[in-house]
Design an enzyme around this catalytic site. Sequence first.
Site: not given
Ligand code: CA2
Length: 147
Positions: A10-11, A18, A23, A79, A82, A85, A103, A105, A112, A116
Amino acid sequence: MKKVFVLNGPNLNLLGTREPAIYGAATLADVAQLCQGACATHGFELVFRQSNHEGDLVDWIHEAGRLHAQGEFAGLILNAGAYTHTSVALHDAIKGTGIVCIELHISNVHARESFRHHSYISLAAKAVMCGFGVKGYPLAIAALTEM
Ligand code: CA2
């Protein structure tokens, strides 16, 4: 040619739009290109997908498991975003298929928020990578050649 699945949760479709400080600036399409290059280098066929829905990820892991059973699968780079977790379902899907899973990230999740720091995926994964930015994806694909 054996398949590599790169599955994104997701996301991650928002990559590059953003939170660049966390990221980076690359988009998910850029990540797909990095993965395509790594698969070409190492002789794998790439399957690259993203979903915001947990069940899609479970279904795709089952698909990987069927390919694994047919000897047509090299490994999964996951990847799970969220869901990492929260998701016992993803943990069970990986365990249930017996596939090699790395896995991954983009960010260093251990530097963080504390929520997480725990991962349901790590218990089922062969290896864990985090904090390499999007360059972690081709590194993980290269690592599959050693597994
Ligand atoms: O660091 C990673 O790759 C994560 O898997 C990214 C997840 C986060 O919930 C994990 O704890 C770590 C979130 C992905 C959201 O990605 C975005 C990218 C740009 C803008 C907003 C969200």
